[in-house]
Scaffold this motif. Structure first.
Motif, mmCIF file in Angstrom:
data_model
loop_
_atom_site.group_PDB
_atom_site.id
_atom_site.type_symbol
_atom_site.label_atom_id
_atom_site.label_comp_id
_atom_site.label_asym_id
_atom_site.label_seq_id
_atom_site.Cartn_x
_atom_site.Cartn_y
_atom_site.Cartn_z
ATOM 1 N N VAL A 208 40.370 42.579 48.721
ATOM 2 C CA VAL A 208 40.424 41.275 49.379
ATOM 3 C C VAL A 208 40.906 40.248 48.364
ATOM 4 C CG1 VAL A 208 39.144 39.512 50.651
ATOM 5 C CG2 VAL A 208 38.494 41.926 50.869
ATOM 6 N N GLY A 209 41.897 39.455 48.739
ATOM 7 C CA GLY A 209 42.465 38.463 47.839
ATOM 8 C C GLY A 209 41.738 37.136 47.912
ATOM 9 N N HIS A 210 41.533 36.525 46.747
ATOM 10 C CA HIS A 210 40.887 35.221 46.656
ATOM 11 C C HIS A 210 41.749 34.311 45.783
ATOM 12 C CE1 HIS A 210 36.914 36.363 48.395
ATOM 13 N NE2 HIS A 210 37.333 37.565 48.042
ATOM 14 N N ALA A 211 41.993 33.113 46.263
ATOM 15 C CA ALA A 211 42.795 32.148 45.523
ATOM 16 C C ALA A 211 41.982 31.552 44.378
ATOM 17 C CB ALA A 211 43.261 31.040 46.460
ATOM 18 N N PRO A 212 42.644 30.972 43.373
ATOM 19 C CA PRO A 212 41.904 30.274 42.322
ATOM 20 C C PRO A 212 41.005 29.191 42.928
ATOM 21 C CG PRO A 212 44.220 30.488 41.734
ATOM 22 C CD PRO A 212 44.109 30.924 43.159
ATOM 23 N N GLY A 213 39.805 29.087 42.419
ATOM 24 C CA GLY A 213 38.877 28.098 42.957
ATOM 25 C C GLY A 213 38.072 28.600 44.136
ATOM 26 N N ALA A 214 38.331 29.823 44.607
ATOM 27 C CA ALA A 214 37.571 30.410 45.721
ATOM 28 C C ALA A 214 37.114 31.796 45.294
ATOM 29 C CB ALA A 214 38.421 30.478 46.983
ATOM 30 N N PRO A 215 36.136 31.882 44.389
ATOM 31 C CA PRO A 215 35.750 33.173 43.816
ATOM 32 C C PRO A 215 35.144 34.111 44.847
ATOM 33 C CG PRO A 215 34.161 31.477 43.206
ATOM 34 C CD PRO A 215 35.311 30.773 43.866
ATOM 35 N N THR A 250 52.185 42.268 44.123
ATOM 36 C CA THR A 250 52.193 42.398 42.667
ATOM 37 C C THR A 250 53.554 42.040 42.110
ATOM 38 O OG1 THR A 250 50.502 44.130 42.704
ATOM 39 C CG2 THR A 250 51.885 44.001 40.741
ATOM 40 N N GLU A 251 53.559 41.157 41.121
ATOM 41 C CA GLU A 251 54.772 40.850 40.368
ATOM 42 C C GLU A 251 54.837 41.755 39.138
ATOM 43 O OE1 GLU A 251 55.457 36.742 39.451
ATOM 44 O OE2 GLU A 251 54.120 36.063 41.053
ATOM 45 N N PRO A 252 56.038 41.990 38.604
ATOM 46 C CA PRO A 252 56.144 42.823 37.402
ATOM 47 C C PRO A 252 55.867 42.014 36.136
ATOM 48 C CG PRO A 252 58.331 42.199 38.118
ATOM 49 C CD PRO A 252 57.374 41.628 39.130
ATOM 50 N N ARG A 253 54.702 41.382 36.106
ATOM 51 C CA ARG A 253 54.317 40.504 34.998
ATOM 52 C C ARG A 253 52.843 40.722 34.670
ATOM 53 N NH1 ARG A 253 57.966 37.736 38.205
ATOM 54 N NH2 ARG A 253 59.694 36.769 37.069
ATOM 55 N N TRP A 254 52.473 40.396 33.446
ATOM 56 C CA TRP A 254 51.091 40.530 33.005
ATOM 57 C C TRP A 254 50.236 39.457 33.675
ATOM 58 C CZ3 TRP A 254 47.511 43.397 30.949
ATOM 59 C CH2 TRP A 254 46.378 42.815 30.383
ATOM 60 N N THR A 255 49.147 39.887 34.307
ATOM 61 C CA THR A 255 48.223 38.933 34.924
ATOM 62 C C THR A 255 46.797 39.115 34.426
ATOM 63 O OG1 THR A 255 47.896 40.429 36.822
ATOM 64 C CG2 THR A 255 49.595 38.728 37.035
ATOM 65 N N GLY A 256 46.530 40.141 33.631
ATOM 66 C CA GLY A 256 45.186 40.368 33.114
ATOM 67 C C GLY A 256 44.654 41.732 33.487
ATOM 68 N N GLU A 257 43.597 42.128 32.790
ATOM 69 C CA GLU A 257 42.987 43.437 33.014
ATOM 70 C C GLU A 257 41.896 43.355 34.086
ATOM 71 O OE1 GLU A 257 43.619 46.340 31.891
ATOM 72 O OE2 GLU A 257 44.775 46.110 30.047
ATOM 73 N N PRO A 258 41.715 44.411 34.882
ATOM 74 C CA PRO A 258 40.572 44.457 35.794
ATOM 75 C C PRO A 258 39.277 44.555 35.013
ATOM 76 C CG PRO A 258 41.723 46.551 35.787
ATOM 77 C CD PRO A 258 42.565 45.612 34.978
ATOM 78 N N ALA A 259 38.212 44.029 35.598
ATOM 79 C CA ALA A 259 36.894 44.091 34.968
ATOM 80 C C ALA A 259 35.879 44.556 36.002
ATOM 81 C CB ALA A 259 36.495 42.728 34.400
ATOM 82 N N VAL A 260 34.991 45.452 35.575
ATOM 83 C CA VAL A 260 34.037 46.058 36.489
ATOM 84 C C VAL A 260 32.883 45.102 36.776
ATOM 85 C CG1 VAL A 260 32.652 47.174 34.682
ATOM 86 C CG2 VAL A 260 32.782 48.202 36.959
ATOM 87 N N VAL A 261 32.330 45.218 37.980
ATOM 88 C CA VAL A 261 31.182 44.415 38.385
ATOM 89 C C VAL A 261 29.943 45.295 38.529
ATOM 90 C CG1 VAL A 261 30.224 42.924 40.182
ATOM 91 C CG2 VAL A 261 32.638 42.735 39.559
ATOM 92 N N SER A 262 30.058 46.393 39.280
ATOM 93 C CA SER A 262 28.895 47.244 39.522
ATOM 94 C C SER A 262 29.339 48.626 39.950
ATOM 95 C CB SER A 262 27.983 46.630 40.588
ATOM 96 O OG SER A 262 28.666 46.521 41.829
ATOM 97 N N LEU A 263 28.407 49.565 39.864
ATOM 98 C CA LEU A 263 28.619 50.927 40.335
ATOM 99 C C LEU A 263 27.405 51.341 41.149
ATOM 100 C CD1 LEU A 263 30.143 53.700 40.298
ATOM 101 C CD2 LEU A 263 28.775 54.250 38.262
ATOM 102 N N GLY A 295 32.696 40.700 36.140
ATOM 103 C CA GLY A 295 34.055 40.706 36.664
ATOM 104 C C GLY A 295 35.057 40.021 35.771
ATOM 105 N N ARG A 296 34.602 39.571 34.604
ATOM 106 C CA ARG A 296 35.525 38.913 33.667
ATOM 107 C C ARG A 296 35.530 39.591 32.299
ATOM 108 N NH1 ARG A 296 32.845 34.642 36.144
ATOM 109 N NH2 ARG A 296 31.480 34.392 34.349
ATOM 110 N N SER A 297 34.362 40.006 31.827
ATOM 111 C CA SER A 297 34.250 40.568 30.482
ATOM 112 C C SER A 297 34.632 42.045 30.473
ATOM 113 C CB SER A 297 32.827 40.398 29.960
ATOM 114 O OG SER A 297 32.644 41.126 28.762
ATOM 115 N N PRO A 298 35.434 42.466 29.489
ATOM 116 C CA PRO A 298 35.772 43.895 29.388
ATOM 117 C C PRO A 298 34.586 44.744 28.952
ATOM 118 C CG PRO A 298 36.677 42.687 27.520
ATOM 119 C CD PRO A 298 36.135 41.656 28.472
ATOM 120 N N ASP A 299 33.484 44.107 28.487
ATOM 121 C CA ASP A 299 32.326 44.874 28.038
ATOM 122 C C ASP A 299 31.686 45.662 29.174
ATOM 123 O OD1 ASP A 299 30.628 45.498 25.768
ATOM 124 O OD2 ASP A 299 29.037 44.451 26.865
ATOM 125 N N GLY A 300 31.938 45.254 30.429
ATOM 126 C CA GLY A 300 31.402 45.999 31.556
ATOM 127 C C GLY A 300 31.884 47.435 31.591
#
Length: 318
Positions: A208-215, A250-263, A295-300
């Motif tokens: 599901v897509g969410h725009a900036p400012g609508a987490p 998806t654009e062919p550009r860097w947008t950031g890495e996915p980050a895990v929330v829960s399992l 959902g932001r930190s790679p430490d997940g």
């Protein structure tokens, strides 16, 4: 321009020069041909092209690769790795030490967050309709039932779980797409594989897509997973946030890495030290939820690896 622009023993090359490329029926057919022949489908586009979510999921696998033409060079659209044509297929540039320049340019649209839920289950023979998880998750996340389904884009069939099941069952494998009907762009990519004795394994990714400012509503995930477990068999469900466009292209550009929330995993199980699990779901079908990150930190992902090692070691015979 023909449908296939180059064919070798290793590769099938298709050139597409349009703003958005989707998983059209003809392209799905070429993917099947490549799977049967052992070739890789190279989809070559200019840097201004975007891929639909279903086609991006295919390009992230082994059968296909998105190749971006930027000036006199090429690069992998999903990773930014520079490529070259060796006469038979596209291969990495051996001495490249950085992303391709085009991959590092700024995206053309705002980057928000895509909530991606990866659901896995095993369905017994005669275990009811398939696609229930996709339908249930899309309804919980958008407030409405799915709108349509099909094996390719655009999706040709109004949502009907019985017809969906009829298409998926009885095949060695099937990939089906489902689209949501809510205010936000929502799609599911469902993959089914025959597992013997009439059983079917399922891996479904709902995004599901969410725009900036609508987490995304991460606080709702425990109750959402509990509701799902009450209705559908759950082997596991991985929740992650992926930086990306709200329209799920998806654009062919860097947008950031996915980050895990829960399992979430089936059963009442203990976690490793420092990562306690929480039991949710109905008593007759318990699920253990492990919160792993924001959902932001790679430490997940480190915590995810610890949980997976712990669960796998518990399954080994002593």
């Amino acid at each position: 321009m023909s449908i296939v622009d180059a064919l070798t023993d290793q590769a099938m090359v298709v050139l597409q020069d349009r703003p958005l490329v989707a998983l059209h029926p003809w392209l799905a057919g070429l993917l099947d041909d490549c799977t049967a022949s052992g070739r890789t489908l190279h989809l070559v586009t200019p840097i201004g092209t975007r891929l639909s979510l279903p086609l991006r999921s295919v390009a992230a696998g082994r059968t296909a690769q998105w190749v971006v033409r930027d000036g006199d060079g090429f690069y992998a659209g999903l990773t930014g790795r520079p490529l070259r044509w060796d006469g038979a297929t596209f291969v990495p540039v051996p001495d490249a030490r950085d992303y391709a320049p085009g991959f590092k340019t700024r995206p053309t649209a705002p980057i928000g967050a895509q909530l991606a839920l990866v659901y896995r289950a095993r369905h017994r023979r005669g275990g009811g309709t398939l696609g229930g998880a996709a339908g249930h998750l899309l309804r919980l996340l958008t407030g409405r039932p799915p709108a349509a389904w099909g094996p390719a884009e655009p999706l040709a069939h109004p949502w009907d779980p019985d017809r969906f099941t009829e298409h998926a069952r009885g095949r060695a494998s099937a990939r089906l797409l489902v689209i949501g009907d809510g205010p936000r762009t929502a799609q599911a990519v469902c993959e089914f594989t025959a597992a013997g004795k009439g059983a079917t394994t399922e891996t479904t990714t709902v995004t599901v897509g969410h725009a900036p400012g609508a987490p995304p509503p991460l606080g709702r995930l425990p109750s959402l997973i509990a509701e799902l477990a009450a209705e559908q068999p759950v082997a596991s469900l991985l929740a992650q946030l992926v930086p990306g466009r709200a329209d799920l292209t998806t654009e062919p550009r860097w947008t950031g890495e996915p980050a895990v929330v829960s399992l979430a995993v089936a059963g009442a199980v203990a976690g490793p030290p420092g990562i306690p699990g929480r039991q949710i779901g109905p008593p007759d079908a318990p699920v253990t939820l492990f919160p792993l990150g924001d959902g932001r930190s790679p430490d997940g992902w480190r915590r995810h690896r610890e949980v997976m090692r712990h669960l796998q070691s518990a399954l080994r015979p002593s």
